[in-house]
Design a protein around this motif. Structure first.
Motif, short mmCIF file in Angstrom:
data_model
loop_
_atom_site.label_atom_id
_atom_site.label_comp_id
_atom_site.label_asym_id
_atom_site.label_seq_id
_atom_site.Cartn_x
_atom_site.Cartn_y
_atom_site.Cartn_z
N PRO A 71 -7.00 3.29 14.60
CA PRO A 71 -5.58 2.98 14.85
C PRO A 71 -5.24 1.53 14.57
CG PRO A 71 -6.75 3.24 16.92
CD PRO A 71 -7.70 3.67 15.83
N GLU A 72 -6.24 0.65 14.62
CA GLU A 72 -5.98 -0.77 14.36
C GLU A 72 -5.41 -1.00 12.96
OE1 GLU A 72 -10.40 -0.09 13.56
OE2 GLU A 72 -8.96 0.57 15.05
N ILE A 73 -5.76 -0.15 12.02
CA ILE A 73 -5.24 -0.29 10.66
C ILE A 73 -3.76 0.09 10.63
CG2 ILE A 73 -5.39 0.58 8.29
CD1 ILE A 73 -8.45 0.73 8.75
N LEU A 74 -3.41 1.21 11.26
CA LEU A 74 -2.01 1.62 11.31
C LEU A 74 -1.15 0.59 12.03
CD1 LEU A 74 -2.08 5.45 12.11
CD2 LEU A 74 -1.44 4.33 9.99
N ILE A 75 -1.64 0.08 13.14
CA ILE A 75 -0.87 -0.90 13.91
C ILE A 75 -0.76 -2.21 13.13
CG2 ILE A 75 -0.87 -2.31 16.01
CD1 ILE A 75 -1.94 0.23 17.45
N GLY A 76 -1.82 -2.60 12.43
CA GLY A 76 -1.76 -3.79 11.59
C GLY A 76 -0.71 -3.66 10.50
N VAL A 77 -0.67 -2.50 9.85
CA VAL A 77 0.33 -2.26 8.80
C VAL A 77 1.75 -2.27 9.39
CG1 VAL A 77 1.21 -0.55 7.15
CG2 VAL A 77 -1.24 -1.05 7.25
N ALA A 78 1.92 -1.61 10.54
CA ALA A 78 3.24 -1.60 11.19
C ALA A 78 3.68 -3.00 11.56
CB ALA A 78 3.20 -0.70 12.43
N CYS A 79 2.77 -3.79 12.14
CA CYS A 79 3.10 -5.18 12.50
C CYS A 79 3.45 -6.00 11.26
CB CYS A 79 1.94 -5.84 13.24
SG CYS A 79 1.70 -5.21 14.91
N SER A 80 2.74 -5.75 10.18
CA SER A 80 2.99 -6.46 8.93
C SER A 80 4.40 -6.15 8.41
CB SER A 80 1.94 -6.05 7.90
OG SER A 80 2.17 -6.70 6.68
N ILE A 81 4.75 -4.89 8.42
CA ILE A 81 6.08 -4.49 7.93
C ILE A 81 7.18 -5.03 8.84
CG2 ILE A 81 7.60 -2.49 7.58
CD1 ILE A 81 5.01 -0.98 6.67
N LYS A 86 11.48 -8.91 9.77
CA LYS A 86 12.23 -9.78 10.70
C LYS A 86 12.36 -11.20 10.13
CE LYS A 86 12.99 -7.10 14.24
NZ LYS A 86 14.33 -6.69 14.61
N ILE A 87 11.26 -11.74 9.63
CA ILE A 87 11.30 -13.09 9.06
C ILE A 87 12.18 -13.11 7.81
CG2 ILE A 87 9.88 -14.88 7.94
CD1 ILE A 87 9.56 -14.80 10.97
N ALA A 88 12.07 -12.09 6.98
CA ALA A 88 12.90 -12.04 5.77
C ALA A 88 14.38 -12.06 6.13
CB ALA A 88 12.57 -10.79 4.97
N LYS A 89 14.77 -11.29 7.15
CA LYS A 89 16.17 -11.27 7.58
C LYS A 89 16.63 -12.65 8.04
CE LYS A 89 16.35 -6.42 8.81
NZ LYS A 89 16.36 -5.44 9.89
N THR A 107 3.90 -14.43 3.85
CA THR A 107 3.06 -15.13 4.82
C THR A 107 3.19 -14.53 6.21
OG1 THR A 107 3.28 -17.17 3.55
CG2 THR A 107 2.54 -17.39 5.82
N SER A 108 4.41 -14.28 6.64
CA SER A 108 4.61 -13.73 7.98
C SER A 108 4.08 -12.30 8.07
CB SER A 108 6.08 -13.78 8.38
OG SER A 108 6.86 -12.97 7.53
N SER A 109 4.19 -11.54 7.00
CA SER A 109 3.65 -10.18 6.98
C SER A 109 2.14 -10.20 7.16
CB SER A 109 3.99 -9.47 5.68
OG SER A 109 5.36 -9.19 5.60
N ILE A 110 1.47 -11.09 6.45
CA ILE A 110 0.01 -11.19 6.55
C ILE A 110 -0.40 -11.61 7.96
CG2 ILE A 110 -1.99 -12.54 5.76
CD1 ILE A 110 -0.60 -12.54 2.96
N ILE A 111 0.27 -12.61 8.48
CA ILE A 111 -0.07 -13.11 9.83
C ILE A 111 0.20 -12.04 10.90
CG2 ILE A 111 0.56 -14.78 11.61
CD1 ILE A 111 1.03 -16.79 9.25
N ALA A 112 1.37 -11.42 10.85
CA ALA A 112 1.72 -10.40 11.85
C ALA A 112 0.77 -9.20 11.75
CB ALA A 112 3.16 -9.95 11.67
N GLY A 113 0.45 -8.78 10.54
CA GLY A 113 -0.46 -7.66 10.35
C GLY A 113 -1.85 -7.98 10.88
N TYR A 114 -2.32 -9.17 10.61
CA TYR A 114 -3.65 -9.58 11.07
C TYR A 114 -3.70 -9.65 12.60
CZ TYR A 114 -7.97 -12.20 11.63
OH TYR A 114 -9.22 -12.60 12.01
N ILE A 115 -2.67 -10.22 13.21
CA ILE A 115 -2.61 -10.31 14.67
C ILE A 115 -2.60 -8.91 15.29
CG2 ILE A 115 -1.15 -10.97 16.63
CD1 ILE A 115 -0.39 -13.49 14.95
N GLY A 116 -1.79 -8.02 14.74
CA GLY A 116 -1.74 -6.64 15.24
C GLY A 116 -3.07 -5.94 15.10
N TYR A 117 -3.71 -6.13 13.95
CA TYR A 117 -5.02 -5.50 13.69
C TYR A 117 -6.07 -6.01 14.67
CZ TYR A 117 -9.50 -4.65 11.43
OH TYR A 117 -10.79 -4.29 11.17
#
Length: 128
Positions: A71-81, A86-89, A107-117
């Protein structure tokens, strides 16, 4: 090492189950190779094999495998998206520079995805 994973030292026994196939599916965790045989996931290192059983074979049900075994992969992808959008907006609302918006989104997608993962992986390991 997860609770349900066991180690087979190569000095004790060099083995491979007949019918096990080398695969790229799964996290290698530094292994030289990894194999699958049904729900069995085998990682081969220089000096040992690490073996565990997945709840769902990713070759038969990839999404089910992600839900129940990774599940860490799914949550990482969700956090990334979610994080990236949010940052793009924010940048689109406050900036006119498209290049800056793209860089900030990536950059924010990578960071958020990594933190979630990482957070989910730690929680999963703690609960096991």
């Amino acid at each position: 090492m997860p609770i349900d994973e066991f180690e087979v030292p190569k000095e004790l026994r060099e083995f491979m189950i007949d019918g096990a196939h080398e695969t790229m599916l799964g996290q290698k965790n530094g292994a030289n190779k990894q194999y699958r045989y049904g729900n069995l996931h085998i990682r081969e290192y220089d000096d040992k094999f690490l073996v565990h059983t997945d709840k769902i074979d990713p070759r038969k049900d990839p999404f089910g495998h992600l839900v129940y075994d990774a599940p860490e992969i799914l949550i990482g992808v969700a956090c990334s998206i979610l994080g990236g959008s949010k940052i793009a907006k924010l940048f689109l609302k406050n900036n006119k520079s498209k290049n800056l918006t793209v860089a900030a989104t990536i950059t924010s997608s990578i960071i958020a995805g990594y933190i979630g993962y990482v957070a989910t992986k730690k929680a999963k390991n703690y609960l096991e």
